[in-house]
Design a protein around this motif. Structure first.
Motif, PDB file in Angstrom:
ATOM      1  N   HIS A  16      24.829  27.298 -30.969  1.00 12.11           N
ATOM      2  CA  HIS A  16      24.732  25.933 -30.874  1.00 12.11           C
ATOM      3  C   HIS A  16      24.231  25.696 -32.004  1.00 12.11           C
ATOM      4  O   HIS A  16      22.816  26.164 -32.687  1.00 12.11           O
ATOM      5  CB  HIS A  16      23.980  25.553 -29.475  1.00 12.11           C
ATOM      6  N   ASP A  17      24.265  24.507 -32.746  1.00 11.87           N
ATOM      7  CA  ASP A  17      23.720  24.135 -34.048  1.00 11.87           C
ATOM      8  C   ASP A  17      22.187  23.884 -34.224  1.00 11.87           C
ATOM      9  O   ASP A  17      22.471  22.687 -33.253  1.00 11.87           O
ATOM     10  CB  ASP A  17      25.081  23.524 -35.116  1.00 11.87           C
ATOM     11  N   HIS A  18      21.129  23.864 -34.574  1.00 10.05           N
ATOM     12  CA  HIS A  18      20.023  22.991 -34.738  1.00 10.05           C
ATOM     13  C   HIS A  18      20.106  22.096 -36.242  1.00 10.05           C
ATOM     14  O   HIS A  18      20.070  23.013 -36.864  1.00 10.05           O
ATOM     15  CB  HIS A  18      19.241  23.901 -34.489  1.00 10.05           C
ATOM     16  N   ALA A  19      20.013  21.009 -35.934  1.00  7.85           N
ATOM     17  CA  ALA A  19      19.207  20.481 -36.931  1.00  7.85           C
ATOM     18  C   ALA A  19      17.584  20.588 -37.287  1.00  7.85           C
ATOM     19  O   ALA A  19      16.511  20.163 -36.525  1.00  7.85           O
ATOM     20  CB  ALA A  19      19.304  18.973 -36.651  1.00  7.85           C
ATOM     21  N   CYS A  20      17.183  21.201 -38.409  1.00  7.10           N
ATOM     22  CA  CYS A  20      15.398  20.391 -38.641  1.00  7.10           C
ATOM     23  C   CYS A  20      15.310  19.660 -38.932  1.00  7.10           C
ATOM     24  O   CYS A  20      15.472  19.000 -40.143  1.00  7.10           O
ATOM     25  CB  CYS A  20      15.432  21.887 -39.892  1.00  7.10           C
TER      26      CYS A  20
END
Length: 88
Positions: A16-20
């Motif tokens: 899964h891509d995570h956004a900071c």
């Protein structure tokens, strides 16, 4: 916001891509800075070091349950544990 993964064998958390929220960086756990601890692993943004993921390590009962449910990684982990000589 930091996401805590309480089920190590939960599908998809690695991919899964995570956004900071601090700097806007986006990516998967394999791109993050990893810090290992006894009971958890912490994954931080590679640009600003904001903590994005905390993954709790499974205990033996959780590994056994996941292996019994057919999780291949858990089965491999049990095999590794079985190969370690026991102290007497």
């Amino acid at each position: 916001m930091t996401t805590t993964i309480t089920d190590y064998y939960q599908p998809g958390w690695r991919e899964h891509d995570h956004a900071c929220p601090a700097c806007g960086w986006q990516g998967g756990s394999w791109q993050m800075e990893l810090e290992l601890h006894d009971e958890q692993s912490e994954y931080a943004c590679p640009q600003c070091e904001f903590p994005l993921l905390v993954v709790l390590h499974p205990d033996l009962a959780q590994v056994q349950a996941a292996a019994a449910a057919g999780n291949a990684e858990a089965g491999e982990q049990l095999a590794i544990l079985a190969s370690v000589p026991r102290r007497r």
